[in-house]
Scaffold this motif. Structure first.
Motif, PDB file in Angstrom:
ATOM      1  N   ASN A 218       0.824  -1.209   0.000  1.00  0.00           N
ATOM      2  CA  ASN A 218       0.000   0.000   0.000  1.00  0.00           C
ATOM      3  C   ASN A 218       0.857   1.257   0.000  1.00  0.00           C
ATOM      4  O   ASN A 218       0.539   2.242  -0.675  1.00  0.00           O
ATOM      5  CB  ASN A 218      -0.959   0.001   1.191  1.00  0.00           C
ATOM      6  N   LEU A 219       1.953   1.228   0.750  1.00  0.00           N
ATOM      7  CA  LEU A 219       2.864   2.381   0.747  1.00  0.00           C
ATOM      8  C   LEU A 219       3.464   2.590  -0.633  1.00  0.00           C
ATOM      9  O   LEU A 219       3.534   3.722  -1.127  1.00  0.00           O
ATOM     10  CB  LEU A 219       3.970   2.185   1.788  1.00  0.00           C
ATOM     11  N   TRP A 220       3.912   1.519  -1.267  1.00  0.00           N
ATOM     12  CA  TRP A 220       4.466   1.636  -2.619  1.00  0.00           C
ATOM     13  C   TRP A 220       3.393   2.129  -3.591  1.00  0.00           C
ATOM     14  O   TRP A 220       3.683   2.927  -4.488  1.00  0.00           O
ATOM     15  CB  TRP A 220       5.038   0.304  -3.100  1.00  0.00           C
ATOM     16  N   TYR A 221       2.188   1.669  -3.435  1.00  0.00           N
ATOM     17  CA  TYR A 221       1.111   2.087  -4.325  1.00  0.00           C
ATOM     18  C   TYR A 221       0.893   3.596  -4.254  1.00  0.00           C
ATOM     19  O   TYR A 221       0.637   4.254  -5.256  1.00  0.00           O
ATOM     20  CB  TYR A 221      -0.181   1.338  -3.984  1.00  0.00           C
ATOM     21  N   ARG A 222       1.028   4.148  -3.062  1.00  0.00           N
ATOM     22  CA  ARG A 222       0.811   5.591  -2.876  1.00  0.00           C
ATOM     23  C   ARG A 222       2.018   6.428  -3.259  1.00  0.00           C
ATOM     24  O   ARG A 222       1.920   7.653  -3.296  1.00  0.00           O
ATOM     25  CB  ARG A 222       0.412   5.879  -1.442  1.00  0.00           C
ATOM     26  N   THR A 223       3.165   5.820  -3.568  1.00  0.00           N
ATOM     27  CA  THR A 223       4.342   6.615  -3.921  1.00  0.00           C
ATOM     28  C   THR A 223       4.144   7.359  -5.230  1.00  0.00           C
ATOM     29  O   THR A 223       4.854   8.312  -5.493  1.00  0.00           O
ATOM     30  CB  THR A 223       5.622   5.760  -4.031  1.00  0.00           C
ATOM     31  N   GLN A 224       3.185   6.960  -6.039  1.00  0.00           N
ATOM     32  CA  GLN A 224       2.931   7.652  -7.297  1.00  0.00           C
ATOM     33  C   GLN A 224       2.631   9.125  -7.056  1.00  0.00           C
ATOM     34  O   GLN A 224       3.036   9.969  -7.829  1.00  0.00           O
ATOM     35  CB  GLN A 224       1.768   6.991  -8.046  1.00  0.00           C
ATOM     36  N   GLN A 225       1.933   9.426  -5.981  1.00  0.00           N
ATOM     37  CA  GLN A 225       1.592  10.819  -5.687  1.00  0.00           C
ATOM     38  C   GLN A 225       2.858  11.662  -5.567  1.00  0.00           C
ATOM     39  O   GLN A 225       2.928  12.752  -6.092  1.00  0.00           O
ATOM     40  CB  GLN A 225       0.770  10.899  -4.411  1.00  0.00           C
ATOM     41  N   GLY A 226       3.867  11.130  -4.898  1.00  0.00           N
ATOM     42  CA  GLY A 226       5.124  11.864  -4.756  1.00  0.00           C
ATOM     43  C   GLY A 226       5.870  11.981  -6.067  1.00  0.00           C
ATOM     44  O   GLY A 226       6.460  13.015  -6.374  1.00  0.00           O
ATOM     45  N   LEU A 227       5.831  10.950  -6.873  1.00  0.00           N
ATOM     46  CA  LEU A 227       6.499  10.996  -8.162  1.00  0.00           C
ATOM     47  C   LEU A 227       5.813  11.969  -9.104  1.00  0.00           C
ATOM     48  O   LEU A 227       6.459  12.674  -9.874  1.00  0.00           O
ATOM     49  CB  LEU A 227       6.540   9.595  -8.795  1.00  0.00           C
ATOM     50  N   ASP A 228       4.483  12.042  -9.051  1.00  0.00           N
ATOM     51  CA  ASP A 228       3.766  12.999  -9.885  1.00  0.00           C
ATOM     52  C   ASP A 228       4.180  14.431  -9.546  1.00  0.00           C
ATOM     53  O   ASP A 228       4.400  15.246 -10.424  1.00  0.00           O
ATOM     54  CB  ASP A 228       2.257  12.879  -9.706  1.00  0.00           C
ATOM     55  N   ALA A 229       4.322  14.714  -8.263  1.00  0.00           N
ATOM     56  CA  ALA A 229       4.725  16.049  -7.845  1.00  0.00           C
ATOM     57  C   ALA A 229       6.122  16.380  -8.364  1.00  0.00           C
ATOM     58  O   ALA A 229       6.383  17.473  -8.824  1.00  0.00           O
ATOM     59  CB  ALA A 229       4.684  16.157  -6.330  1.00  0.00           C
ATOM     60  N   LYS A 230       7.016  15.396  -8.310  1.00  0.00           N
ATOM     61  CA  LYS A 230       8.374  15.621  -8.808  1.00  0.00           C
ATOM     62  C   LYS A 230       8.392  15.860 -10.308  1.00  0.00           C
ATOM     63  O   LYS A 230       9.189  16.630 -10.807  1.00  0.00           O
ATOM     64  CB  LYS A 230       9.261  14.421  -8.457  1.00  0.00           C
TER      65      LYS A 230
END
Length: 105
Positions: free
Chosen positions: A90-102
């Motif tokens: 679940n944590l890995w699944y939510r990492t997309q949000q951080g990558l989108d911001a970058k």
């Protein structure tokens, strides 16, 4: 040159990002490639979680029926380990949000 790649995580059962260097050192094309590949991998995470949840349910049913204390402890530990794996997925699944911001910086 910074080399982006993904490595297999046996416990999670997915490829996870492993970046040598800093994200900002990647070209726009490299960042786009990494984000695209991660989105493909990330898309499989819910199915991976569901398959682990099925195993958890099976182990919980076995635990309910188990009369041997040591075996019960073993099943309980296996359930806890699987729950930890689900949490990490679940944590890995939510990492997309951080990558989108970058990617928008």
């Amino acid at each position: 040159m910074v080399k982006p790649f993904f490595v297999w995580d046996e416990r999670l059962g997915i490829l996870v990002p492993m970046l040598e260097g800093q994200w900002g050192q990647l070209s726009q094309q490299e960042q786009s490639h990494v984000l695209h590949r991660w989105e493909e991998i990330r898309g499989a995470i819910p199915d991976r979680i569901k398959s682990i949840e099925h195993v958890v349910i099976e182990k919980q049913e076995a635990l309910f029926e188990e009369e041997d204390f040591e075996q019960s402890c073993k099943l309980n530990q296996e359930i806890a380990d699987l729950a930890s794996t689900i949490h990490d997925l679940n944590l890995w699944y939510r990492t997309q949000q951080g990558l989108d911001a970058k990617s928008h910086q």
